[in-house]
Enzyme design. Sequence first.
Site, PDB file in Angstrom:
ATOM      1  N   LYS A 191       0.888  -1.170   0.000  1.00  0.00           N
ATOM      2  CA  LYS A 191       0.000   0.000   0.000  1.00  0.00           C
ATOM      3  C   LYS A 191       0.922   1.215   0.000  1.00  0.00           C
ATOM      4  O   LYS A 191       1.378   1.671   1.043  1.00  0.00           O
ATOM      5  CB  LYS A 191      -0.871  -0.026   1.260  1.00  0.00           C
ATOM      6  CG  LYS A 191      -2.205   0.715   1.171  1.00  0.00           C
ATOM      7  CD  LYS A 191      -2.135   2.153   0.735  1.00  0.00           C
ATOM      8  CE  LYS A 191      -1.700   3.109   1.816  1.00  0.00           C
ATOM      9  NZ  LYS A 191      -1.452   4.488   1.311  1.00  0.00           N
ATOM     10  N   CYS A 229      13.771  11.254   5.985  1.00  0.00           N
ATOM     11  CA  CYS A 229      13.725  10.926   7.407  1.00  0.00           C
ATOM     12  C   CYS A 229      15.113  10.982   8.026  1.00  0.00           C
ATOM     13  O   CYS A 229      15.255  10.995   9.238  1.00  0.00           O
ATOM     14  CB  CYS A 229      13.131   9.548   7.613  1.00  0.00           C
ATOM     15  SG  CYS A 229      14.172   8.280   6.922  1.00  0.00           S
TER      16      CYS A 229
HETATM   17  P1  NAD Z   1       2.486   9.397   6.649  1.00  0.00           P
HETATM   18  O1  NAD Z   1       2.602   8.787   7.989  1.00  0.00           O
HETATM   19  O2  NAD Z   1       1.530  10.516   6.460  1.00  0.00           O
HETATM   20  O3  NAD Z   1       2.043   8.272   5.585  1.00  0.00           O
HETATM   21  C1  NAD Z   1       2.678   7.030   5.515  1.00  0.00           C
HETATM   22  C2  NAD Z   1       1.664   5.994   5.058  1.00  0.00           C
HETATM   23  O4  NAD Z   1       0.608   5.920   6.010  1.00  0.00           O
HETATM   24  C3  NAD Z   1       1.025   6.306   3.721  1.00  0.00           C
HETATM   25  O5  NAD Z   1       0.940   5.130   2.962  1.00  0.00           O
HETATM   26  C4  NAD Z   1      -0.337   6.851   4.105  1.00  0.00           C
HETATM   27  O6  NAD Z   1      -1.330   6.559   3.135  1.00  0.00           O
HETATM   28  C5  NAD Z   1      -0.644   6.137   5.393  1.00  0.00           C
HETATM   29  N1  NAD Z   1      -1.474   6.942   6.294  1.00  0.00           N
HETATM   30  C6  NAD Z   1      -1.487   8.293   6.410  1.00  0.00           C
HETATM   31  N2  NAD Z   1      -2.381   8.684   7.341  1.00  0.00           N
HETATM   32  C7  NAD Z   1      -2.949   7.561   7.821  1.00  0.00           C
HETATM   33  C8  NAD Z   1      -3.937   7.307   8.820  1.00  0.00           C
HETATM   34  N3  NAD Z   1      -4.526   8.287   9.489  1.00  0.00           N
HETATM   35  N4  NAD Z   1      -4.271   6.031   9.077  1.00  0.00           N
HETATM   36  C9  NAD Z   1      -3.697   5.019   8.406  1.00  0.00           C
HETATM   37  N5  NAD Z   1      -2.754   5.198   7.452  1.00  0.00           N
HETATM   38  C10 NAD Z   1      -2.376   6.454   7.158  1.00  0.00           C
HETATM   39  O7  NAD Z   1       3.944   9.796   6.187  1.00  0.00           O
HETATM   40  P2  NAD Z   1       4.384  10.604   4.889  1.00  0.00           P
HETATM   41  O8  NAD Z   1       3.993  12.022   5.044  1.00  0.00           O
HETATM   42  O9  NAD Z   1       3.976   9.889   3.655  1.00  0.00           O
HETATM   43  O10 NAD Z   1       5.971  10.458   4.980  1.00  0.00           O
HETATM   44  C11 NAD Z   1       6.771  11.325   5.729  1.00  0.00           C
HETATM   45  C12 NAD Z   1       7.043  10.764   7.110  1.00  0.00           C
HETATM   46  O11 NAD Z   1       7.661   9.490   7.008  1.00  0.00           O
HETATM   47  C13 NAD Z   1       8.033  11.606   7.903  1.00  0.00           C
HETATM   48  O12 NAD Z   1       7.586  11.664   9.236  1.00  0.00           O
HETATM   49  C14 NAD Z   1       9.337  10.847   7.799  1.00  0.00           C
HETATM   50  O13 NAD Z   1      10.255  11.062   8.842  1.00  0.00           O
HETATM   51  C15 NAD Z   1       8.832   9.448   7.812  1.00  0.00           C
HETATM   52  N6  NAD Z   1       9.809   8.541   7.251  1.00  0.00           N
HETATM   53  C16 NAD Z   1      10.500   7.749   8.117  1.00  0.00           C
HETATM   54  C17 NAD Z   1      11.472   6.907   7.620  1.00  0.00           C
HETATM   55  C18 NAD Z   1      12.253   6.039   8.544  1.00  0.00           C
HETATM   56  O14 NAD Z   1      12.972   5.202   8.039  1.00  0.00           O
HETATM   57  N7  NAD Z   1      12.136   6.154   9.839  1.00  0.00           N
HETATM   58  C19 NAD Z   1      11.743   6.862   6.247  1.00  0.00           C
HETATM   59  C20 NAD Z   1      10.997   7.672   5.398  1.00  0.00           C
HETATM   60  C21 NAD Z   1      10.020   8.511   5.911  1.00  0.00           C
END
Ligand code: NAD
Length: 509
Positions: free
Chosen positions: A187, A295
């Site tokens: 997803k 990240c």
């Molecule tokens: P996000 O948490 O908004 O989304 C990630 C995934 O979760 C997506 O597929 C999205 O559709 C889903 N999602 C979003 N809201 C949701 C909800 N309420 N309920 C269920 N699923 C939901 O993150 P983003 O904005 O796409 O990515 C950026 C974030 O990811 C930053 O915080 C970054 O630090 C983090 N990140 C972390 C790493 C790591 O390795 N730790 C790597 C890359 C990105």
Amino acid sequence: MTELATPPVEREQDVKRISHWIGGHLVEGRSGRSGPVYNPALGTQTGAVDFATPEEVDLAVQTAREAFESWRAMSLSKRTAIFFQIRELVHERHEEIARILTAEHGKVLSDAMGEVARGLEVIEYCCGIPELLKGDFSEQASTGIDVYSIRQPLGVVAGITPFNFPAMVPMWMWAPALACGNTFVLKPSEKDPSASLYAAELLKEAGVPDGVFNVVHGDKVAVDAVLEHPDIQAVSFVGSTPIARYVYETGTKHGKRVQALGGAKNHMIVLPDADIDMAADAAVSAAYGSAGERCMAISQVVAVGDAADRLVKAIENRLPKIKVGNGLEPDVEMGPLVTREHRDKVASYIDGAREQGADVVADGRESAPDGDGFFLGVSLLDNVTPEMDAYKDEIFGPVLGVTRVGTYNEAVRLVNENPYGNGTAIFTRDGGVARQFQFDVQAGMVGINVPIPVPVAYYSFGGWKNSLFGDTHIYGPEGINFYTRGKVVTSRWPDPATSKVDLGFPRTR
Ligand code: NAD
């Protein structure tokens, strides 16, 4: 003339439909719900991605379940051959994939090429799967008894991925999962979903049987359907901390193995003895690369003692040289942010920091290129203190804060008191202090004069504290562990003394 005046967003034929991939082909969603996909450099909508219903997620899971037995039973040599083919295709199509990333995420092409290269490393690691799956063997653990361990795949596993690495982060998951013999439901982020469909087609071309790799697009509805599905054995998640926590809690409540990587606030400590030019170059590339949407981006520099004035000046001097624009133009170094809303939210931290007492050395709104793209120039905030929102929040944009402290101890305390613990770095010429830092600091990935210490593919990636829920880091040896479960066999054969086979010498146990 009228034609030209029409904004592309309103011309339906320019907006491509982005559907699910189930059982080796595209499947159009039937929920009637979809999300917009933009070209962030132009500010126009280029796609509409279908949002899956729980029934559509279930179809993908059942398809993956049916494909599991034969994929799992395929010999290691055949699966390895397919992985070498995947490796060849990703290598060959490197730039094509990178262009998809630039078109939907906005990162500059060279950076997108780098993303594919880092994902490719994980695929290459997985080409060694026969070696990685080897078990242990203890002969004669007890008289006539041997004990050995094997690792077997889990079944159907799922990945939920963020917008910021639309090719690499899914590769961190599907490559080890498939190599270990699992089947997969991805997803991806709804903001830039096309790279996942490209991967699906590429895997099919490489010889991955239909049903082994599936993609369902969507939002919370699809995520919840994944987390609650009884036939999904494990979930890998990468994204923001609140959602990582939710995914971990909900997935484990439903009996799944979960690794959920969250957000970050990565600090880079610069000691007075550091090579200031080296540190300034590192801070600039690590803070503003990919518009700060990494990240592992450095978002907070902690300058110790008299390093501060020299460092802030050195960073400030470098800022006018950073060319911001459309990532497809060759000399551009920083692209737009992923959406207009995110750009505006990031920009709001500049005023917020000023109001809370920080000095705005550079305001990215003043240097943003004209046009409809979601651009923000680079911002630098000095004298940021831990109470300020710009310090506390993961801004996830091209805004670098500088906090000034007096000693090494104060600097390390800041890192250790921070709720996140993804990456951190120290810049110094003193090996003893660097070694002490590695011992003291509470973070999962540590750089010594390296600002973005993303582990190579044969180590594993993961943070501490609110940057990781679950205990297993992603890819590398821990990835193989996550996607398999151990089995230990204790075996005894009948005493050879009772055998009808004439061995021609006395038999003893
Ligand atoms: P996000 O948490 O908004 O989304 C990630 C995934 O979760 C997506 O597929 C999205 O559709 C889903 N999602 C979003 N809201 C949701 C909800 N309420 N309920 C269920 N699923 C939901 O993150 P983003 O904005 O796409 O990515 C950026 C974030 O990811 C930053 O915080 C970054 O630090 C983090 N990140 C972390 C790493 C790591 O390795 N730790 C790597 C890359 C990105």
